[in-house]
Design a protein around this motif. Structure first.
Motif, PDB file in Angstrom:
ATOM      1  N   THR A  35      24.147  45.365  12.749  1.00  0.00           N
ATOM      2  CA  THR A  35      23.653  44.096  12.026  1.00  0.00           C
ATOM      3  C   THR A  35      22.674  44.674  10.934  1.00  0.00           C
ATOM      4  O   THR A  35      21.734  43.873  10.363  1.00  0.00           O
ATOM      5  CB  THR A  35      22.660  43.240  12.830  1.00  0.00           C
ATOM      6  N   GLY A  37      23.914  45.081   8.007  1.00  0.00           N
ATOM      7  CA  GLY A  37      24.334  44.445   6.596  1.00  0.00           C
ATOM      8  C   GLY A  37      25.139  45.474   5.905  1.00  0.00           C
ATOM      9  O   GLY A  37      25.803  45.310   4.853  1.00  0.00           O
ATOM     10  N   ILE A  58      27.481  43.978   9.906  1.00  0.00           N
ATOM     11  CA  ILE A  58      27.953  42.691   9.963  1.00  0.00           C
ATOM     12  C   ILE A  58      26.555  42.070   9.501  1.00  0.00           C
ATOM     13  O   ILE A  58      25.432  42.360   9.897  1.00  0.00           O
ATOM     14  CB  ILE A  58      28.590  42.126  11.185  1.00  0.00           C
ATOM     15  N   ASN A  59      26.804  40.640   9.113  1.00  0.00           N
ATOM     16  CA  ASN A  59      25.582  39.825   9.184  1.00  0.00           C
ATOM     17  C   ASN A  59      24.742  39.675  10.372  1.00  0.00           C
ATOM     18  O   ASN A  59      25.510  39.355  11.551  1.00  0.00           O
ATOM     19  CB  ASN A  59      26.117  38.419   8.428  1.00  0.00           C
ATOM     20  N   SER A  60      23.472  39.894  10.256  1.00  0.00           N
ATOM     21  CA  SER A  60      22.505  39.735  11.575  1.00  0.00           C
ATOM     22  C   SER A  60      22.603  38.303  12.005  1.00  0.00           C
ATOM     23  O   SER A  60      22.495  38.390  13.391  1.00  0.00           O
ATOM     24  CB  SER A  60      21.054  40.123  11.112  1.00  0.00           C
ATOM     25  N   GLN A  61      22.869  37.264  11.488  1.00  0.00           N
ATOM     26  CA  GLN A  61      22.936  36.141  11.993  1.00  0.00           C
ATOM     27  C   GLN A  61      24.226  35.882  12.762  1.00  0.00           C
ATOM     28  O   GLN A  61      24.514  34.864  13.509  1.00  0.00           O
ATOM     29  CB  GLN A  61      22.993  34.933  10.893  1.00  0.00           C
TER      30      GLN A  61
END
Length: 217
Positions: A35, A37, A58-61
């Protein structure tokens, strides 16, 4: 789960941003993501599952990891949820529905602590190691969500004993309480040496009756 090193622990008191690294050993196509980014390639950690391996950013969210709680039988099941995915194609759905691809296979998570200035504080913390037990895809109107359940090492290797109180004699040859329980349940006395036949109070059968013998005198 290992504890954060002193530097990472000190950073936890401030404004921190944890970076998750995840490894899911899907058959023929292992998944590695982070995560951060951006894609990360680590070295010098001493962990062969990390060193020289590339973790796609990947996006942390998009990644949600449940808390780890410990019990006498090990750690509870960990839940990892990956959201924000586009519509899954049929090949991916078939893979998720095929438990042979993931069930019982290795899953690992690590955590990196970064401070408010996005500087790494301390080393890489081994957060959880276990085995995948389920993988479910949930289709939402705007996204796909994949939920993976991961069991800890101890829980995955300890099957229910399936033993009962009646197995006591196997562990203590002198303990006949299991036999006695069966005898009582079948209507016999509490002595485990008594047979399991039930006497007939109406007088049928050939049992000894003192009153009848007295009549024959």
């Amino acid at each position: 789960m290992s504890r954060p090193d002193p530097t990472a622990s000190a950073a936890l008191d401030g404004d921190v941003r944890p970076i998750w690294l995840i490894y899911l050993d899907f058959l023929d196509e292992p998944l590695r993501g982070c995560t951060a980014g951006q894609t990360l390639t680590l070295s010098g950690t001493g962990d062969p599952d990390l060193d020289g391996q590339t973790f796609d950013g990947i996006n942390s969210q998009m990644l949600d990891v449940s808390d780890v709680s410990s019990t006498e039988s090990g750690t509870d099941t960990l839940t990892v949820e990956v959201s924000g995915l586009p519509v899954l194609d049929s090949d991916m759905l078939d893979a998720i529905n095929n438990s042979a691809i993931y069930q019982g296979r290795l899953a690992r998570l690590w955590r990196i602590i970064r401070d408010a200035s996005n500087t790494q504080a301390g080393g890489v913390q081994a957060y959880y190691t276990g085995y995948m037990t389920s993988c479910v895809a949930d289709s939402q109107p705007t996204e796909q969500i994949i939920t993976v359940q991961i069991e800890g090492y101890i829980a995955a290797h300890i099957a229910p004993s399936m033993r009962t109180y009646l197995d006591q004699e196997s562990f203590d040859p002198g303990d006949l309480s299991g036999r006695a329980a069966i005898a009582i349940a079948n209507g016999a006395g509490a002595d485990p040496g008594i047979g399991n036949s039930v006497s007939n109070p109406s007088g049928g059968g050939g049992g000894f009756r003192p009153d009848r013998n007295n009549d024959l005198r």
